[in-house]
Design an enzyme around this catalytic site. Sequence first.
Site, short mmCIF file in Angstrom:
data_model
loop_
_atom_site.label_atom_id
_atom_site.label_comp_id
_atom_site.label_asym_id
_atom_site.label_seq_id
_atom_site.Cartn_x
_atom_site.Cartn_y
_atom_site.Cartn_z
N ASP A 169 0.75 -1.31 -0.07
CA ASP A 169 0.02 0.08 -0.18
C ASP A 169 0.81 1.22 0.05
OD1 ASP A 169 -1.26 -2.40 1.37
OD2 ASP A 169 -3.10 -1.31 1.03
N ASP A 197 -1.69 -2.60 -3.93
CA ASP A 197 -2.07 -1.19 -3.86
C ASP A 197 -0.60 -0.41 -4.25
OD1 ASP A 197 -4.69 -1.63 -3.42
OD2 ASP A 197 -4.59 -0.82 -1.42
N TYR A 200 -2.06 4.49 -6.26
CA TYR A 200 -3.42 5.12 -5.76
C TYR A 200 -3.48 6.35 -6.86
CZ TYR A 200 -3.16 2.91 -1.30
OH TYR A 200 -3.23 1.68 -0.27
N ASN A 234 -7.04 -3.44 -4.22
CA ASN A 234 -8.26 -2.85 -4.83
C ASN A 234 -7.84 -1.52 -5.71
OD1 ASN A 234 -7.62 -2.38 -2.11
ND2 ASN A 234 -9.00 -0.49 -2.21
N HIS A 235 -6.85 -0.88 -5.38
CA HIS A 235 -6.43 0.31 -6.17
C HIS A 235 -5.89 -0.02 -7.52
CE1 HIS A 235 -7.47 3.28 -3.08
NE2 HIS A 235 -7.19 2.50 -2.21
N HIS A 319 -3.92 -9.44 -1.25
CA HIS A 319 -3.76 -7.93 -0.81
C HIS A 319 -4.67 -7.84 0.63
CE1 HIS A 319 -3.87 -3.66 -0.78
NE2 HIS A 319 -5.34 -3.59 -0.86
N HIS A 328 -11.56 -0.54 10.40
CA HIS A 328 -11.61 -0.22 8.98
C HIS A 328 -11.36 -1.34 8.20
CE1 HIS A 328 -12.60 2.89 6.00
NE2 HIS A 328 -11.59 2.39 5.51
N HIS A 329 -12.29 -1.90 6.98
CA HIS A 329 -12.13 -3.14 6.31
C HIS A 329 -12.45 -4.35 7.24
CE1 HIS A 329 -10.64 -0.43 3.29
NE2 HIS A 329 -9.49 -0.18 3.85
N HIS A 356 -3.71 -3.81 2.53
CA HIS A 356 -4.99 -3.24 2.60
C HIS A 356 -5.38 -2.19 3.70
CE1 HIS A 356 -9.21 -2.78 0.91
NE2 HIS A 356 -9.46 -3.48 1.55
N VAL A 357 -5.28 -2.89 4.92
CA VAL A 357 -5.39 -2.44 6.08
C VAL A 357 -4.04 -1.31 6.25
CG1 VAL A 357 -5.74 -2.42 8.75
CG2 VAL A 357 -6.98 -4.08 7.18
N HIS A 358 -4.17 -0.19 6.41
CA HIS A 358 -3.13 0.82 6.54
C HIS A 358 -2.53 0.80 8.01
CE1 HIS A 358 -5.00 2.72 2.82
NE2 HIS A 358 -4.29 1.68 2.52
FE LIG Z 1 -6.16 -1.64 -0.37
#
Ligand SMILES: [Fe+2]
Length: 469
Positions: A169, A197, A200, A234-235, A319, A328-329, A356-358
């Site tokens: 990410d 990711d 972006y 997903n990005h 991912h 989140h997520h 995915h999870v930042h």
């Molecule tokens: Fe992601």
Amino acid sequence: MGVNWVRAGSVYILLLGLILGAFLGSCNGGVSSRYARGNDISADMPLDSDVFALPVGYNAPQQVHITQGDHEGRGVIVSWVTPEEPGSNEVVYWAENSETKYSSLGTVVTYKYYNYSSPYIHHCTITNLEFDTKYFYEIGTGDVTRQFWFTTPPAVGPDVPYTFGLIGDLGQTFDSNRTLAHYESNPKGQAVLFVGDLSYADAYPLHDNNRWDSWARFVERSVAYQPWIWSAGNHEIDFLPEYGEGEPFKPYTHRYYVPYEASGSTSPLWYSIKRASAYIIVMSSYSAYGMYTPQYKWLISELPKVNRTETPWLIVVMHCPLYSTYTHHYMEGETMRVMFEKYFVQYKVDVVFSGHVHAYERTERISNIAYNIENGLCTPKYDGSAPVYITIGDGGNQEGLLYEMVDPQPLYSAFREPSYGHATFEIKNRTHAYYAWHRNQDGYAVEADSLWFHNLYWNSTQISSTASM
Ligand SMILES: [Fe+2]
């Protein structure tokens, strides 16, 4: 008598309190790090930043990146971009300390994305390289050639030491730059497992694909010299049907070639490679994976092929995490967990790396595979054949860090902390690997979380870990 009852009642209440306290305490998991970090804003670096600088000269090759080009590690895919005209598809390469030069001819592709037309994207696969050898390579023509180098991995074998870097990410913010610089300062990483990711670019109006170009210029300083093993997040989907862009993953699949056919895959979004003593399986969280789908059928036929006598370390990259205790997520990986977790346990996958999870998180070895829709047995529990799940989506993109966690920390969560960073997975031999997570605020030698892995196939003893806050 009455006094005695009062005393007895007090003792009873005290004991009840102690028992309840112990029970509640046992509901908490591992470490939720209270490390205090700066609250800096993750702004993208301006396009005129030096990290995005264009190489000098007409039609100079830019955005150079390499990845593994075959199944065994004797191949390299070299990719680059020329802006003004196609130019040459040729890569000239030679081994260090050798006078003999070789060349390989690649292909060039372009794509359009709404009102954006890509530059000329070159991909050239070099094959039959010697193992464990430093090679120089040169691209471009005439007065504008650029030279880089890489080192091939040792031949595949069970006790071959090898160290993977882990980045996810990433994006192109000032924090992204700190993460990359932090990884570069760590001398251990020989190849990066990238957990998805990338640029972006989809954060910009009409998914401004110029940000795909700038991202590739930004990371060139690492990925032109050591392979990054790609997985799609997903990005990378770039799905914009209202503007006529209904083909998922179009920019990503034109720009980032991977050797998927070498592992019998029918899509660049899922594939496998061997590298030194590791077998890497890359999966796609955002492609169909239900029963009978191409990805499902490929994975089910792939797992039995892994020869742990040849490649003891079985690593899965995807991912979206199957386990995450950030809110989140939350549970976004649940359907994939239902589909594949039992196979990860059956085939003793050592570790699953996700993004995915930042933030950062590492789980205990746990599984949740007993449930059959009516037996009620649905809870994560210790499982000596299960992978460790590591979320490392903390590269530093413009969406920022995630701070909200499930509270109290579930038992299956061993360590979690919302800080930017990278990790290394350092394979020593067939039985032991050393894993370490490094946050950006520290020197590269500081390990904020670390763990000795005991290979699940060769040594089923429990893992031991240390964590510093
Ligand atoms: Fe992601």
